[in-house]
Design a protein around this motif. Structure first.
Motif, PDB file in Angstrom:
ATOM      1  N   ASP A  95       0.805  -1.218   0.000  1.00 24.79           N
ATOM      2  CA  ASP A  95       0.000   0.000   0.000  1.00 24.79           C
ATOM      3  C   ASP A  95       0.841   1.273   0.000  1.00 24.79           C
ATOM      4  O   ASP A  95       0.402   2.300  -0.520  1.00 24.79           O
ATOM      5  N   TRP A  96       2.035   1.223   0.579  1.00 29.18           N
ATOM      6  CA  TRP A  96       2.847   2.428   0.747  1.00 29.18           C
ATOM      7  C   TRP A  96       3.910   2.595  -0.332  1.00 29.18           C
ATOM      8  O   TRP A  96       4.558   3.626  -0.402  1.00 29.18           O
ATOM      9  N   ASN A  97       4.076   1.580  -1.175  1.00 31.55           N
ATOM     10  CA  ASN A  97       5.000   1.651  -2.306  1.00 31.55           C
ATOM     11  C   ASN A  97       4.297   1.037  -3.515  1.00 31.55           C
ATOM     12  O   ASN A  97       4.607  -0.075  -3.932  1.00 31.55           O
ATOM     13  N   PRO A  98       3.301   1.745  -4.055  1.00 35.21           N
ATOM     14  CA  PRO A  98       2.428   1.152  -5.063  1.00 35.21           C
ATOM     15  C   PRO A  98       3.042   1.068  -6.459  1.00 35.21           C
ATOM     16  O   PRO A  98       2.783   1.898  -7.327  1.00 35.21           O
ATOM     17  N   LYS A  99       3.835   0.048  -6.649  1.00 33.85           N
ATOM     18  CA  LYS A  99       4.290  -0.340  -7.981  1.00 33.85           C
ATOM     19  C   LYS A  99       3.549  -1.642  -8.242  1.00 33.85           C
ATOM     20  O   LYS A  99       3.803  -2.648  -7.585  1.00 33.85           O
ATOM     21  N   PHE A 100       2.605  -1.635  -9.202  1.00 28.62           N
ATOM     22  CA  PHE A 100       1.670  -2.752  -9.269  1.00 28.62           C
ATOM     23  C   PHE A 100       1.128  -2.996 -10.666  1.00 28.62           C
ATOM     24  O   PHE A 100       1.290  -2.185 -11.574  1.00 28.62           O
ATOM     25  N   CYS A 101       0.434  -4.106 -10.767  1.00 30.70           N
ATOM     26  CA  CYS A 101      -0.316  -4.474 -11.951  1.00 30.70           C
ATOM     27  C   CYS A 101      -1.678  -4.970 -11.461  1.00 30.70           C
ATOM     28  O   CYS A 101      -1.749  -5.731 -10.490  1.00 30.70           O
ATOM     29  N   VAL A 102      -2.743  -4.527 -12.099  1.00 30.94           N
ATOM     30  CA  VAL A 102      -4.102  -4.976 -11.770  1.00 30.94           C
ATOM     31  C   VAL A 102      -4.752  -5.428 -13.074  1.00 30.94           C
ATOM     32  O   VAL A 102      -4.636  -4.758 -14.097  1.00 30.94           O
ATOM     33  N   SER A 103      -5.393  -6.594 -13.020  1.00 27.16           N
ATOM     34  CA  SER A 103      -6.003  -7.172 -14.214  1.00 27.16           C
ATOM     35  C   SER A 103      -7.366  -7.765 -13.899  1.00 27.16           C
ATOM     36  O   SER A 103      -7.664  -8.089 -12.747  1.00 27.16           O
ATOM     37  N   ALA A 104      -8.141  -7.964 -14.946  1.00 28.70           N
ATOM     38  CA  ALA A 104      -9.497  -8.486 -14.814  1.00 28.70           C
ATOM     39  C   ALA A 104      -9.524  -9.928 -14.309  1.00 28.70           C
ATOM     40  O   ALA A 104     -10.453 -10.308 -13.596  1.00 28.70           O
ATOM     41  N   THR A 105      -8.527 -10.729 -14.685  1.00 23.85           N
ATOM     42  CA  THR A 105      -8.524 -12.156 -14.348  1.00 23.85           C
ATOM     43  C   THR A 105      -7.110 -12.626 -13.995  1.00 23.85           C
ATOM     44  O   THR A 105      -6.126 -11.991 -14.393  1.00 23.85           O
ATOM     45  N   PRO A 106      -6.992 -13.752 -13.301  1.00 30.00           N
ATOM     46  CA  PRO A 106      -5.663 -14.308 -13.025  1.00 30.00           C
ATOM     47  C   PRO A 106      -4.897 -14.634 -14.309  1.00 30.00           C
ATOM     48  O   PRO A 106      -3.683 -14.435 -14.377  1.00 30.00           O
ATOM     49  N   GLU A 107      -5.615 -15.112 -15.334  1.00 28.78           N
ATOM     50  CA  GLU A 107      -4.958 -15.458 -16.599  1.00 28.78           C
ATOM     51  C   GLU A 107      -4.341 -14.221 -17.249  1.00 28.78           C
ATOM     52  O   GLU A 107      -3.186 -14.248 -17.691  1.00 28.78           O
ATOM     53  N   LEU A 108      -5.105 -13.145 -17.307  1.00 27.16           N
ATOM     54  CA  LEU A 108      -4.584 -11.908 -17.901  1.00 27.16           C
ATOM     55  C   LEU A 108      -3.468 -11.332 -17.041  1.00 27.16           C
ATOM     56  O   LEU A 108      -2.474 -10.832 -17.566  1.00 27.16           O
ATOM     57  N   GLN A 109      -3.623 -11.412 -15.725  1.00 31.78           N
ATOM     58  CA  GLN A 109      -2.580 -10.917 -14.821  1.00 31.78           C
ATOM     59  C   GLN A 109      -1.252 -11.619 -15.111  1.00 31.78           C
ATOM     60  O   GLN A 109      -0.210 -10.988 -15.197  1.00 31.78           O
ATOM     61  N   SER A 110      -1.302 -12.933 -15.268  1.00 34.54           N
ATOM     62  CA  SER A 110      -0.093 -13.707 -15.552  1.00 34.54           C
ATOM     63  C   SER A 110       0.525 -13.291 -16.887  1.00 34.54           C
ATOM     64  O   SER A 110       1.745 -13.093 -16.985  1.00 34.54           O
ATOM     65  N   LEU A 111      -0.291 -13.147 -17.914  1.00 36.59           N
ATOM     66  CA  LEU A 111       0.211 -12.751 -19.239  1.00 36.59           C
ATOM     67  C   LEU A 111       0.782 -11.337 -19.224  1.00 36.59           C
ATOM     68  O   LEU A 111       1.830 -11.074 -19.823  1.00 36.59           O
ATOM     69  N   LEU A 112       0.114 -10.427 -18.558  1.00 38.26           N
ATOM     70  CA  LEU A 112       0.588  -9.045 -18.499  1.00 38.26           C
ATOM     71  C   LEU A 112       1.870  -8.948 -17.666  1.00 38.26           C
ATOM     72  O   LEU A 112       2.829  -8.286 -18.078  1.00 38.26           O
ATOM     73  N   THR A 113       1.910  -9.640 -16.548  1.00 41.01           N
ATOM     74  CA  THR A 113       3.108  -9.641 -15.701  1.00 41.01           C
ATOM     75  C   THR A 113       4.306 -10.210 -16.472  1.00 41.01           C
ATOM     76  O   THR A 113       5.415  -9.709 -16.353  1.00 41.01           O
ATOM     77  N   GLU A 114       4.054 -11.233 -17.273  1.00 37.16           N
ATOM     78  CA  GLU A 114       5.124 -11.830 -18.094  1.00 37.16           C
ATOM     79  C   GLU A 114       5.708 -10.780 -19.052  1.00 37.16           C
ATOM     80  O   GLU A 114       6.924 -10.694 -19.229  1.00 37.16           O
ATOM     81  N   GLN A 115       4.866  -9.964 -19.659  1.00 37.67           N
ATOM     82  CA  GLN A 115       5.328  -8.932 -20.577  1.00 37.67           C
ATOM     83  C   GLN A 115       6.090  -7.826 -19.857  1.00 37.67           C
ATOM     84  O   GLN A 115       7.003  -7.235 -20.413  1.00 37.67           O
TER      85      GLN A 115
END
Length: 166
Positions: free
Chosen positions: A142-162
């Motif tokens: 919460d105090w160092n917000p470097k993050f990724c947010v996605s609609a689904t776990p599948e998309l989160q995994s694909l986006l994080t990979e990129q």
């Protein structure tokens, strides 16, 4: 005029963001969430889009102004741009998180925002069913917000990979 700003209020209690309220005065939209009670826009329940494929996704990102062509942020931007349907840089972290929560965006990442930019949005995104993780798959801070947010776990995994490796 491009108007992308909002009033954003988050409540942190007992070690966690517990309440989020974000108001967009240009569209008269009030996004709200209380821990464990779902997320709403103007009293209508929200949920993330359900998108699982990166090539079908609409993604947004935030990074600092004045980046140079050799910046890792530009490299990440291009990697995601090459894979997703479309990529935007809209300007408001709080609204971007609400848009993922409401299915208007499928994913969003930020590496250079302040805690007050994301505080309310974290509760709203989480309560909509979106997947919120710290950058690179780490636990969200919460105090160092470097993050990724996605609609689904599948998309989160694909986006994080990129996003990784740069």
């Amino acid at each position: 005029r491009l108007q992308s700003f909002a009033v954003s209020i988050g409540l942190y209690a007992a070690g966690k963001m517990r309440l989020g309220v974000i108001y967009d005065p240009t569209r008269d939209e009030m996004f709200t969430a209380i821990d464990g009670q779902g997320a709403h826009c103007n009293d209508q329940k929200m949920s993330a889009s359900g998108c699982t494929a990166i090539d079908e996704s609409l993604i947004a990102c935030s990074f600092r102004a004045g980046v140079t062509g050799d910046s890792p942020e530009v490299t990440r931007f291009v990697k995601v741009l090459e894979r997703c349907r479309s990529l935007r840089r809209l300007g408001s972290c709080a609204l971007n998180m609400c848009y993922v929560a409401d299915g208007r965006l499928d994913g969003y990442w930020a590496t250079n925002v302040a805690a007050w930019d994301s505080a309310a949005g974290t509760v709203i995104a989480r309560e909509s069913g979106a997947i919120l993780e710290g950058y690179g798959g780490a636990e969200f801070d919460d105090w160092n917000p470097k993050f990724c947010v996605s609609a689904t776990p599948e998309l989160q995994s694909l986006l994080t990979e990129q996003l990784s490796g740069t």
